[in-house]
Scaffold this motif. Sequence first.
Motif, PDB file in Angstrom:
ATOM      1  N   PRO A   1       8.548 -11.841 -13.215  1.00 45.03           N
ATOM      2  CA  PRO A   1       8.054 -10.660 -12.503  1.00 45.03           C
ATOM      3  C   PRO A   1       6.932  -9.919 -13.232  1.00 45.03           C
ATOM      4  CG  PRO A   1      10.285 -10.298 -13.315  1.00 45.03           C
ATOM      5  CD  PRO A   1       9.958 -11.730 -13.568  1.00 45.03           C
ATOM      6  N   ALA A   2       6.887 -10.002 -14.538  1.00 42.62           N
ATOM      7  CA  ALA A   2       5.846  -9.300 -15.290  1.00 42.62           C
ATOM      8  C   ALA A   2       4.502 -10.034 -15.263  1.00 42.62           C
ATOM      9  CB  ALA A   2       6.275  -9.093 -16.732  1.00 42.62           C
ATOM     10  N   LEU A   3       4.514 -11.290 -14.858  1.00 41.04           N
ATOM     11  CA  LEU A   3       3.288 -12.076 -14.830  1.00 41.04           C
ATOM     12  C   LEU A   3       2.279 -11.512 -13.839  1.00 41.04           C
ATOM     13  CD1 LEU A   3       1.928 -14.597 -15.979  1.00 41.04           C
ATOM     14  CD2 LEU A   3       2.936 -15.891 -14.105  1.00 41.04           C
ATOM     15  N   SER A   4       2.753 -11.059 -12.699  1.00 38.24           N
ATOM     16  CA  SER A   4       1.895 -10.468 -11.684  1.00 38.24           C
ATOM     17  C   SER A   4       2.644  -9.272 -11.106  1.00 38.24           C
ATOM     18  CB  SER A   4       1.587 -11.495 -10.591  1.00 38.24           C
ATOM     19  OG  SER A   4       0.756 -10.940  -9.606  1.00 38.24           O
ATOM     20  N   ALA A   5       2.610  -8.171 -11.834  1.00 39.67           N
ATOM     21  CA  ALA A   5       3.410  -6.999 -11.479  1.00 39.67           C
ATOM     22  C   ALA A   5       2.590  -5.946 -10.758  1.00 39.67           C
ATOM     23  CB  ALA A   5       4.015  -6.396 -12.749  1.00 39.67           C
ATOM     24  N   MET A   6       3.283  -5.171  -9.952  1.00 43.01           N
ATOM     25  CA  MET A   6       2.661  -4.043  -9.274  1.00 43.01           C
ATOM     26  C   MET A   6       2.616  -2.868 -10.246  1.00 43.01           C
ATOM     27  SD  MET A   6       3.947  -2.023  -5.870  1.00 43.01           S
ATOM     28  CE  MET A   6       5.216  -1.048  -6.662  1.00 43.01           C
ATOM     29  N   GLU A   7       1.461  -2.243 -10.344  1.00 40.18           N
ATOM     30  CA  GLU A   7       1.305  -1.065 -11.200  1.00 40.18           C
ATOM     31  C   GLU A   7       1.370   0.181 -10.330  1.00 40.18           C
ATOM     32  OE1 GLU A   7       0.991  -1.091 -14.547  1.00 40.18           O
ATOM     33  OE2 GLU A   7       1.098  -3.273 -14.571  1.00 40.18           O
ATOM     34  N   HIS A   8       2.467   0.932 -10.434  1.00 38.00           N
ATOM     35  CA  HIS A   8       2.623   2.150  -9.652  1.00 38.00           C
ATOM     36  C   HIS A   8       3.446   3.135 -10.482  1.00 38.00           C
ATOM     37  CE1 HIS A   8       3.900   4.871  -6.416  1.00 38.00           C
ATOM     38  NE2 HIS A   8       2.805   4.444  -5.797  1.00 38.00           N
ATOM     39  N   PRO A   9       3.074   4.432 -10.474  1.00 37.95           N
ATOM     40  CA  PRO A   9       3.799   5.385 -11.314  1.00 37.95           C
ATOM     41  C   PRO A   9       5.234   5.657 -10.867  1.00 37.95           C
ATOM     42  CG  PRO A   9       2.114   6.493 -10.005  1.00 37.95           C
ATOM     43  CD  PRO A   9       1.930   5.029  -9.803  1.00 37.95           C
ATOM     44  N   ARG A  10       5.544   5.446  -9.577  1.00 40.64           N
ATOM     45  CA  ARG A  10       6.886   5.776  -9.097  1.00 40.64           C
ATOM     46  C   ARG A  10       7.741   4.566  -8.753  1.00 40.64           C
ATOM     47  NH1 ARG A  10       8.794  10.094  -4.479  1.00 40.64           N
ATOM     48  NH2 ARG A  10      10.989   9.527  -4.600  1.00 40.64           N
ATOM     49  N   TYR A  11       7.143   3.505  -8.243  1.00 40.17           N
ATOM     50  CA  TYR A  11       7.917   2.372  -7.736  1.00 40.17           C
ATOM     51  C   TYR A  11       7.638   1.080  -8.499  1.00 40.17           C
ATOM     52  CZ  TYR A  11       8.564   5.351  -3.621  1.00 40.17           C
ATOM     53  OH  TYR A  11       8.875   6.388  -2.784  1.00 40.17           O
ATOM     54  N   ASP A  12       8.663   0.247  -8.590  1.00 34.90           N
ATOM     55  CA  ASP A  12       8.543  -1.150  -9.008  1.00 34.90           C
ATOM     56  C   ASP A  12       9.072  -1.988  -7.851  1.00 34.90           C
ATOM     57  OD1 ASP A  12       7.432  -1.036 -11.537  1.00 34.90           O
ATOM     58  OD2 ASP A  12       9.358  -0.995 -12.569  1.00 34.90           O
ATOM     59  N   VAL A  13       8.420  -3.092  -7.592  1.00 37.05           N
ATOM     60  CA  VAL A  13       8.869  -4.038  -6.572  1.00 37.05           C
ATOM     61  C   VAL A  13       8.774  -5.424  -7.179  1.00 37.05           C
ATOM     62  CG1 VAL A  13       8.373  -5.044  -4.302  1.00 37.05           C
ATOM     63  CG2 VAL A  13       8.084  -2.581  -4.654  1.00 37.05           C
ATOM     64  N   TRP A  14       9.805  -6.259  -6.973  1.00 32.74           N
ATOM     65  CA  TRP A  14       9.740  -7.627  -7.436  1.00 32.74           C
ATOM     66  C   TRP A  14      10.512  -8.536  -6.481  1.00 32.74           C
ATOM     67  CZ3 TRP A  14      12.366  -3.731  -9.838  1.00 32.74           C
ATOM     68  CH2 TRP A  14      13.733  -3.880 -10.063  1.00 32.74           C
ATOM     69  N   VAL A  15      10.219  -9.815  -6.559  1.00 29.34           N
ATOM     70  CA  VAL A  15      10.813 -10.823  -5.677  1.00 29.34           C
ATOM     71  C   VAL A  15      12.146 -11.278  -6.242  1.00 29.34           C
ATOM     72  CG1 VAL A  15      10.500 -13.103  -4.631  1.00 29.34           C
ATOM     73  CG2 VAL A  15       8.523 -11.628  -5.044  1.00 29.34           C
ATOM     74  N   ILE A  16      13.144 -11.409  -5.364  1.00 27.83           N
ATOM     75  CA  ILE A  16      14.459 -11.926  -5.762  1.00 27.83           C
ATOM     76  C   ILE A  16      14.590 -13.386  -5.335  1.00 27.83           C
ATOM     77  CG2 ILE A  16      16.964 -11.693  -5.483  1.00 27.83           C
ATOM     78  CD1 ILE A  16      15.673  -9.441  -7.098  1.00 27.83           C
TER      79      ILE A  16
ATOM     80  N   SER B   1       0.853  -1.189   0.000  1.00 27.06           N
ATOM     81  CA  SER B   1       0.000   0.000   0.000  1.00 27.06           C
ATOM     82  C   SER B   1       0.888   1.237   0.000  1.00 27.06           C
ATOM     83  CB  SER B   1      -0.930  -0.008   1.220  1.00 27.06           C
ATOM     84  OG  SER B   1      -0.187  -0.104   2.408  1.00 27.06           O
ATOM     85  N   GLU B   2       0.275   2.367  -0.266  1.00 22.93           N
ATOM     86  CA  GLU B   2       1.004   3.629  -0.271  1.00 22.93           C
ATOM     87  C   GLU B   2       0.529   4.464   0.906  1.00 22.93           C
ATOM     88  OE1 GLU B   2       2.067   7.370  -3.234  1.00 22.93           O
ATOM     89  OE2 GLU B   2       0.909   5.681  -4.002  1.00 22.93           O
ATOM     90  N   ARG B   3       1.474   4.930   1.711  1.00 23.47           N
ATOM     91  CA  ARG B   3       1.123   5.745   2.876  1.00 23.47           C
ATOM     92  C   ARG B   3       0.305   6.952   2.457  1.00 23.47           C
ATOM     93  NH1 ARG B   3       6.432   4.848   4.798  1.00 23.47           N
ATOM     94  NH2 ARG B   3       7.026   6.827   3.893  1.00 23.47           N
ATOM     95  N   GLY B   4      -0.766   7.212   3.200  1.00 23.30           N
ATOM     96  CA  GLY B   4      -1.586   8.378   2.944  1.00 23.30           C
ATOM     97  C   GLY B   4      -2.660   8.180   1.893  1.00 23.30           C
ATOM     98  N   LYS B   5      -2.703   7.000   1.298  1.00 25.57           N
ATOM     99  CA  LYS B   5      -3.720   6.712   0.288  1.00 25.57           C
ATOM    100  C   LYS B   5      -4.508   5.475   0.707  1.00 25.57           C
ATOM    101  CE  LYS B   5      -1.523   8.909  -3.623  1.00 25.57           C
ATOM    102  NZ  LYS B   5      -1.182   8.799  -5.025  1.00 25.57           N
ATOM    103  N   PRO B   6      -5.814   5.486   0.510  1.00 25.72           N
ATOM    104  CA  PRO B   6      -6.617   4.320   0.895  1.00 25.72           C
ATOM    105  C   PRO B   6      -6.409   3.150  -0.066  1.00 25.72           C
ATOM    106  CG  PRO B   6      -7.988   5.953  -0.195  1.00 25.72           C
ATOM    107  CD  PRO B   6      -6.623   6.564  -0.043  1.00 25.72           C
ATOM    108  N   GLY B   7      -6.659   1.949   0.433  1.00 24.75           N
ATOM    109  CA  GLY B   7      -6.576   0.752  -0.406  1.00 24.75           C
ATOM    110  C   GLY B   7      -5.160   0.258  -0.579  1.00 24.75           C
ATOM    111  N   VAL B   8      -5.033  -0.748  -1.427  1.00 26.09           N
ATOM    112  CA  VAL B   8      -3.728  -1.351  -1.691  1.00 26.09           C
ATOM    113  C   VAL B   8      -3.318  -1.115  -3.141  1.00 26.09           C
ATOM    114  CG1 VAL B   8      -3.928  -3.123   0.082  1.00 26.09           C
ATOM    115  CG2 VAL B   8      -4.749  -3.600  -2.204  1.00 26.09           C
ATOM    116  N   VAL B   9      -2.031  -1.037  -3.343  1.00 19.01           N
ATOM    117  CA  VAL B   9      -1.459  -0.891  -4.685  1.00 19.01           C
ATOM    118  C   VAL B   9      -1.328  -2.260  -5.334  1.00 19.01           C
ATOM    119  CG1 VAL B   9       0.576  -0.109  -5.962  1.00 19.01           C
ATOM    120  CG2 VAL B   9      -0.205   1.175  -3.978  1.00 19.01           C
ATOM    121  N   PHE B  10      -0.988  -3.268  -4.505  1.00 27.30           N
ATOM    122  CA  PHE B  10      -0.810  -4.632  -4.997  1.00 27.30           C
ATOM    123  C   PHE B  10      -1.178  -5.604  -3.898  1.00 27.30           C
ATOM    124  CE2 PHE B  10       1.542  -8.564  -5.463  1.00 27.30           C
ATOM    125  CZ  PHE B  10       1.309  -8.898  -6.787  1.00 27.30           C
TER     126      PHE B  10
END
Length: 121
Positions: free
Chosen positions: A101-116, A83-92
């Motif tokens: 990683p592209a199979l189930s990716a987080m959609e966010h304008p500033r950040y990408d997160v993936w599992v290593i 989730s993003e601080r200060g915003k309701p709901g979850v981003v992923f």
Amino acid sequence: MWKSLTLIGFLAAAVAVPAYAQNVTSATGGVLRALDKTSGQTADIEIRSGQAVSHGLLEIVMTDCRYPAGNPSGNAYAALEISERGKPGVVFSGWMIASAPALSAMEHPRYDVWVIRCTTS
């Protein structure tokens, strides 16, 4: 022609042993990589299962990290809620797979997160 045969072979191998039929083990935690698209900086984030961590504006919770039984360095699958601080709901919310990683990716304008990988200690 060879590319299509290679793709067919890959798909046949993927279908031959479905993910739900593989024996997996839950790990104690995992390692995620985060990219700040604005600054271009990356950071590796070690997180334990059930723990919440902050990275930039993101709050990340890992509920589980799984890997093929007997192969801790194998393909990691992590259940995340981001989730993003200060915003309701979850981003992923869902499973991310290290090898795809592209199979189930987080959609966010500033950040990408993936599992290593998962961690076992």
